[in-house]
Design a protein around this motif. Structure first.
Motif, PDB file in Angstrom:
ATOM      1  N   LEU A   4      41.088  48.211  28.221  1.00  0.00           N
ATOM      2  CA  LEU A   4      40.270  47.372  29.093  1.00  0.00           C
ATOM      3  C   LEU A   4      40.866  45.968  29.176  1.00  0.00           C
ATOM      4  O   LEU A   4      40.934  45.386  30.265  1.00  0.00           O
ATOM      5  CB  LEU A   4      38.828  47.306  28.576  1.00  0.00           C
ATOM      6  N   ASN A   5      41.314  45.434  28.036  1.00  0.00           N
ATOM      7  CA  ASN A   5      41.927  44.103  28.039  1.00  0.00           C
ATOM      8  C   ASN A   5      43.216  44.094  28.867  1.00  0.00           C
ATOM      9  O   ASN A   5      43.467  43.156  29.613  1.00  0.00           O
ATOM     10  CB  ASN A   5      42.221  43.642  26.607  1.00  0.00           C
ATOM     11  N   ILE A   6      44.013  45.131  28.718  1.00  0.00           N
ATOM     12  CA  ILE A   6      45.257  45.219  29.487  1.00  0.00           C
ATOM     13  C   ILE A   6      44.940  45.355  30.975  1.00  0.00           C
ATOM     14  O   ILE A   6      45.574  44.719  31.818  1.00  0.00           O
ATOM     15  CB  ILE A   6      46.134  46.389  28.985  1.00  0.00           C
ATOM     16  N   LEU A   7      43.951  46.146  31.308  1.00  0.00           N
ATOM     17  CA  LEU A   7      43.540  46.321  32.693  1.00  0.00           C
ATOM     18  C   LEU A   7      43.025  45.004  33.286  1.00  0.00           C
ATOM     19  O   LEU A   7      43.383  44.624  34.405  1.00  0.00           O
ATOM     20  CB  LEU A   7      42.470  47.415  32.794  1.00  0.00           C
ATOM     21  N   LEU A   8      42.219  44.294  32.537  1.00  0.00           N
ATOM     22  CA  LEU A   8      41.710  43.006  32.997  1.00  0.00           C
ATOM     23  C   LEU A   8      42.830  41.972  33.132  1.00  0.00           C
ATOM     24  O   LEU A   8      42.856  41.178  34.075  1.00  0.00           O
ATOM     25  CB  LEU A   8      40.624  42.490  32.050  1.00  0.00           C
ATOM     26  N   LEU A   9      43.765  41.982  32.186  1.00  0.00           N
ATOM     27  CA  LEU A   9      44.899  41.074  32.250  1.00  0.00           C
ATOM     28  C   LEU A   9      45.737  41.374  33.497  1.00  0.00           C
ATOM     29  O   LEU A   9      46.165  40.457  34.204  1.00  0.00           O
ATOM     30  CB  LEU A   9      45.758  41.186  30.982  1.00  0.00           C
ATOM     31  N   LEU A  10      45.958  42.633  33.766  1.00  0.00           N
ATOM     32  CA  LEU A  10      46.698  43.041  34.958  1.00  0.00           C
ATOM     33  C   LEU A  10      45.973  42.589  36.232  1.00  0.00           C
ATOM     34  O   LEU A  10      46.602  42.085  37.171  1.00  0.00           O
ATOM     35  CB  LEU A  10      46.903  44.561  34.951  1.00  0.00           C
ATOM     36  N   ALA A  11      44.666  42.726  36.256  1.00  0.00           N
ATOM     37  CA  ALA A  11      43.872  42.296  37.419  1.00  0.00           C
ATOM     38  C   ALA A  11      43.980  40.781  37.605  1.00  0.00           C
ATOM     39  O   ALA A  11      44.116  40.288  38.729  1.00  0.00           O
ATOM     40  CB  ALA A  11      42.421  42.713  37.259  1.00  0.00           C
ATOM     41  N   VAL A  12      43.936  40.031  36.501  1.00  0.00           N
ATOM     42  CA  VAL A  12      44.047  38.574  36.577  1.00  0.00           C
ATOM     43  C   VAL A  12      45.434  38.172  37.081  1.00  0.00           C
ATOM     44  O   VAL A  12      45.566  37.277  37.924  1.00  0.00           O
ATOM     45  CB  VAL A  12      43.755  37.930  35.198  1.00  0.00           C
ATOM     46  N   VAL A  13      46.481  38.823  36.622  1.00  0.00           N
ATOM     47  CA  VAL A  13      47.840  38.514  37.063  1.00  0.00           C
ATOM     48  C   VAL A  13      47.994  38.820  38.552  1.00  0.00           C
ATOM     49  O   VAL A  13      48.570  38.027  39.313  1.00  0.00           O
ATOM     50  CB  VAL A  13      48.889  39.275  36.223  1.00  0.00           C
ATOM     51  N   ILE A  14      47.476  39.930  38.993  1.00  0.00           N
ATOM     52  CA  ILE A  14      47.556  40.299  40.410  1.00  0.00           C
ATOM     53  C   ILE A  14      46.784  39.287  41.266  1.00  0.00           C
ATOM     54  O   ILE A  14      47.274  38.846  42.309  1.00  0.00           O
ATOM     55  CB  ILE A  14      47.041  41.740  40.631  1.00  0.00           C
ATOM     56  N   CYS A  15      45.612  38.886  40.806  1.00  0.00           N
ATOM     57  CA  CYS A  15      44.829  37.888  41.550  1.00  0.00           C
ATOM     58  C   CYS A  15      45.565  36.550  41.601  1.00  0.00           C
ATOM     59  O   CYS A  15      45.588  35.880  42.638  1.00  0.00           O
ATOM     60  CB  CYS A  15      43.458  37.706  40.909  1.00  0.00           C
ATOM     61  N   ALA A  16      46.167  36.162  40.485  1.00  0.00           N
ATOM     62  CA  ALA A  16      46.906  34.896  40.442  1.00  0.00           C
ATOM     63  C   ALA A  16      48.094  34.942  41.396  1.00  0.00           C
ATOM     64  O   ALA A  16      48.360  33.969  42.118  1.00  0.00           O
ATOM     65  CB  ALA A  16      47.365  34.602  39.020  1.00  0.00           C
ATOM     66  N   LEU A  17      48.806  36.045  41.421  1.00  0.00           N
ATOM     67  CA  LEU A  17      49.939  36.177  42.336  1.00  0.00           C
ATOM     68  C   LEU A  17      49.480  36.160  43.793  1.00  0.00           C
ATOM     69  O   LEU A  17      50.148  35.572  44.653  1.00  0.00           O
ATOM     70  CB  LEU A  17      50.725  37.454  42.044  1.00  0.00           C
ATOM     71  N   SER A  18      48.359  36.766  44.077  1.00  0.00           N
ATOM     72  CA  SER A  18      47.854  36.755  45.457  1.00  0.00           C
ATOM     73  C   SER A  18      47.414  35.352  45.857  1.00  0.00           C
ATOM     74  O   SER A  18      47.602  34.940  47.015  1.00  0.00           O
ATOM     75  CB  SER A  18      46.727  37.766  45.640  1.00  0.00           C
ATOM     76  N   VAL A  19      46.855  34.582  44.918  1.00  0.00           N
ATOM     77  CA  VAL A  19      46.480  33.200  45.215  1.00  0.00           C
ATOM     78  C   VAL A  19      47.721  32.374  45.516  1.00  0.00           C
ATOM     79  O   VAL A  19      47.758  31.597  46.473  1.00  0.00           O
ATOM     80  CB  VAL A  19      45.676  32.581  44.042  1.00  0.00           C
ATOM     81  N   VAL A  20      48.760  32.530  44.711  1.00  0.00           N
ATOM     82  CA  VAL A  20      50.006  31.789  44.930  1.00  0.00           C
ATOM     83  C   VAL A  20      50.616  32.166  46.272  1.00  0.00           C
ATOM     84  O   VAL A  20      51.063  31.291  47.039  1.00  0.00           O
ATOM     85  CB  VAL A  20      50.999  32.047  43.767  1.00  0.00           C
ATOM     86  N   THR A  21      50.617  33.439  46.584  1.00  0.00           N
ATOM     87  CA  THR A  21      51.161  33.896  47.865  1.00  0.00           C
ATOM     88  C   THR A  21      50.356  33.327  49.031  1.00  0.00           C
ATOM     89  O   THR A  21      50.929  32.861  50.025  1.00  0.00           O
ATOM     90  CB  THR A  21      51.166  35.433  47.923  1.00  0.00           C
ATOM     91  N   SER A  22      49.045  33.346  48.920  1.00  0.00           N
ATOM     92  CA  SER A  22      48.193  32.811  49.985  1.00  0.00           C
ATOM     93  C   SER A  22      48.416  31.315  50.174  1.00  0.00           C
ATOM     94  O   SER A  22      48.497  30.831  51.317  1.00  0.00           O
ATOM     95  CB  SER A  22      46.720  33.061  49.667  1.00  0.00           C
ATOM     96  N   GLN A  23      48.529  30.575  49.092  1.00  0.00           N
ATOM     97  CA  GLN A  23      48.776  29.136  49.198  1.00  0.00           C
ATOM     98  C   GLN A  23      50.137  28.865  49.836  1.00  0.00           C
ATOM     99  O   GLN A  23      50.270  27.945  50.650  1.00  0.00           O
ATOM    100  CB  GLN A  23      48.700  28.474  47.825  1.00  0.00           C
TER     101      GLN A  23
END
Length: 91
Positions: A4-23
């Motif tokens: 669950l921690n690895i899954l959540l960490l992966l979700a956070v990394v993907i969200c962070a990358l999408s935020v950077v891409t959007s900006q």
């Protein structure tokens, strides 16, 4: 729990990358907008200059000078001028 921690960490990394891409995309679009607005201002200035030039070329003294010099035109004598008025209108 580790999964669950690895899954959540992966979700956070993907969200962070999408935020950077959007900006990044937003900044690129803003730069494009700024350059187009600058181009618009430049074209507005050029249009104003062209209108001034066109007004300068169309002044009555200039046209009269060209008519006299190049086309050999002249003002008719007063005796040869005929005026016409619309039929039915009394003056």
């Amino acid at each position: 729990m580790v999964r669950l921690n690895i899954l959540l960490l992966l979700a956070v990394v993907i969200c962070a990358l999408s935020v950077v891409t959007s900006q990044h995309k937003a900044r690129k679009l803003f730069q494009s907008l700024e350059s187009e607005q600058a181009r618009t201002r430049q074209l507005d200035v050029e249009y104003g200059q062209l209108q001034l030039e066109m007004q300068t070329w169309a002044t009555s003294p200039r046209i009269e000078k060209i008519a006299r010099d190049k086309l050999k035109m002249r003002t008719p004598e007063a005796a040869k001028i005929i005026t016409a008025s619309p039929k039915g209108i009394s003056q």
